[in-house]
Design a protein around this motif. Structure first.
Motif, PDB file in Angstrom:
ATOM      1  N   LYS A   1      26.629   3.553  72.264  1.00 22.17           N
ATOM      2  CA  LYS A   1      26.610   4.561  72.000  1.00 22.17           C
ATOM      3  C   LYS A   1      27.316   5.638  70.378  1.00 22.17           C
ATOM      4  CE  LYS A   1      27.929   7.788  74.723  1.00 22.17           C
ATOM      5  NZ  LYS A   1      28.998   7.756  75.562  1.00 22.17           N
TER       6      LYS A   1
ATOM      7  N   GLY B   1      34.445  11.493  71.914  1.00 22.29           N
ATOM      8  CA  GLY B   1      35.143  11.073  72.577  1.00 22.29           C
ATOM      9  C   GLY B   1      36.364  10.868  71.997  1.00 22.29           C
TER      10      GLY B   1
ATOM     11  N   ILE C   1      41.913  10.086  81.012  1.00 22.46           N
ATOM     12  CA  ILE C   1      41.445  10.811  80.222  1.00 22.46           C
ATOM     13  C   ILE C   1      40.358  11.843  81.066  1.00 22.46           C
ATOM     14  CG2 ILE C   1      39.321   9.599  79.808  1.00 22.46           C
ATOM     15  CD1 ILE C   1      39.476  10.981  76.771  1.00 22.46           C
TER      16      ILE C   1
ATOM     17  N   ARG D   1      29.107  13.195  75.488  1.00 25.80           N
ATOM     18  CA  ARG D   1      28.684  13.537  76.544  1.00 25.80           C
ATOM     19  C   ARG D   1      27.918  14.440  76.990  1.00 25.80           C
ATOM     20  NH1 ARG D   1      31.042   9.590  76.225  1.00 25.80           N
ATOM     21  NH2 ARG D   1      31.897   8.004  78.147  1.00 25.80           N
ATOM     22  N   ASP D   2      28.365  15.928  75.870  1.00 26.16           N
ATOM     23  CA  ASP D   2      27.572  17.034  76.089  1.00 26.16           C
ATOM     24  C   ASP D   2      26.514  17.957  74.566  1.00 26.16           C
ATOM     25  OD1 ASP D   2      30.197  17.560  75.358  1.00 26.16           O
ATOM     26  OD2 ASP D   2      30.898  18.913  75.992  1.00 26.16           O
TER      27      ASP D   2
ATOM     28  N   ARG E   1      31.542  17.063  86.891  1.00 28.65           N
ATOM     29  CA  ARG E   1      32.802  18.515  86.177  1.00 28.65           C
ATOM     30  C   ARG E   1      32.093  19.179  86.076  1.00 28.65           C
ATOM     31  NH1 ARG E   1      33.541  14.745  82.048  1.00 28.65           N
ATOM     32  NH2 ARG E   1      31.545  14.992  80.000  1.00 28.65           N
TER      33      ARG E   1
END
Ligand code: DC
Length: 218
Positions: A13, A32, A91, A122-123, A179
């Motif tokens: 990525k 990130g 993390i 990720r989101d 999560r």
């Protein structure tokens, strides 16, 4: 314009996002890096990582500048330090706190507010920029992704073992997917690209093909 790219670690990525941004002459944001910088700050300050309130305060006062590939924490270049195994190990707990994520999401939106951006994380397709013009989800076989991460660390001169790197990657994949807020998931309108058998250049070409195809309406 926002090109949002999500996916697990080791899909390339970060590398492909940087190249994609350069080829399209737009900016690049690695979200990130924001969570990594916060983790580094917490570790440097010997913070108890289970103390959510202290982490919320650290997030609120984070003095972070990101200019493309350069990441500065309190004015110091931390690009190397934020990508070491000690940060990888610590993390997941920090990024699991929803209040911490809310603060970081606001920061990420501010960082990519002006101009056109490739934003990866990720989101991004689901929470940070759900309205992004282009959405991609990069995926890949676990062993291949672990091998890429291992190679990256070796090139940096770090003394790591492949099995440890793979175990840590699987642990982070699970934490990212499970999560309660900002979990890694495939947005319904994201184009999935399996990078297992693709080189970096081929992955970038695939992304560009999709962006151009959409722009010309074909
Ligand atoms: O992409 P990366 O490996 O540098 O991300 C580091 C960690 O940060 C990863 O374990 C998941 C987390 N992360 C996140 O929760 N949300 C993001 N938007 C980006 C990264």
């Amino acid at each position: 314009m926002i090109i949002a790219i999500d996916g697990p670690a080791g899909t390339g990525k970060t590398t492909v996002s940087k190249i994609l941004a350069k080829r399209l002459s737009i900016s690049y944001l690695d979200t990130g890096a924001t969570y990594r910088a916060l983790t580094l700050k917490a570790l440097d300050n010997d913070v108890d990582l289970s103390n959510k309130d202290v982490l919320i305060d650290l997030a609120k006062t984070l003095n972070l500048q990101i200019q493309g590939e350069n990441v500065y924490l309190e004015g110091v270049d931390v690009n190397f330090k934020i990508r070491t195994p000690v940060v990888d190990k610590n993390i997941s707990l920090i990024v699991s706190y929803s209040e911490v994520r809310q603060i970081m999401v606001e920061l990420q939106r501010k960082l990519a507010k002006i101009g056109d951006y490739v934003v990866e994380g990720r989101d991004i397709t689901t929470v940070v920029f759900p309205q992004a013009e282009f959405k991609f989800y990069l995926d890949g076989d676990t062993s291949v992704r672990a091998q890429r991460r291992y190679n990256e660390l070796i090139v940096k001169g770090l003394d790591v073992n492949f099995e440890d790197v793979k175990k840590d990657l699987i642990r982070r994949d699970n934490a990212d997917k499970n999560r309660s807020t900002g979990a890694l998931k495939i947005s319904e309108d994201a184009k999935i690209i399996d990078t297992t058998n693709l080189t970096v250049a081929e992955t970038v070409d695939e992304l560009i093909k999709n962006v151009k195809k959409d722009e010309t309406g074909r």
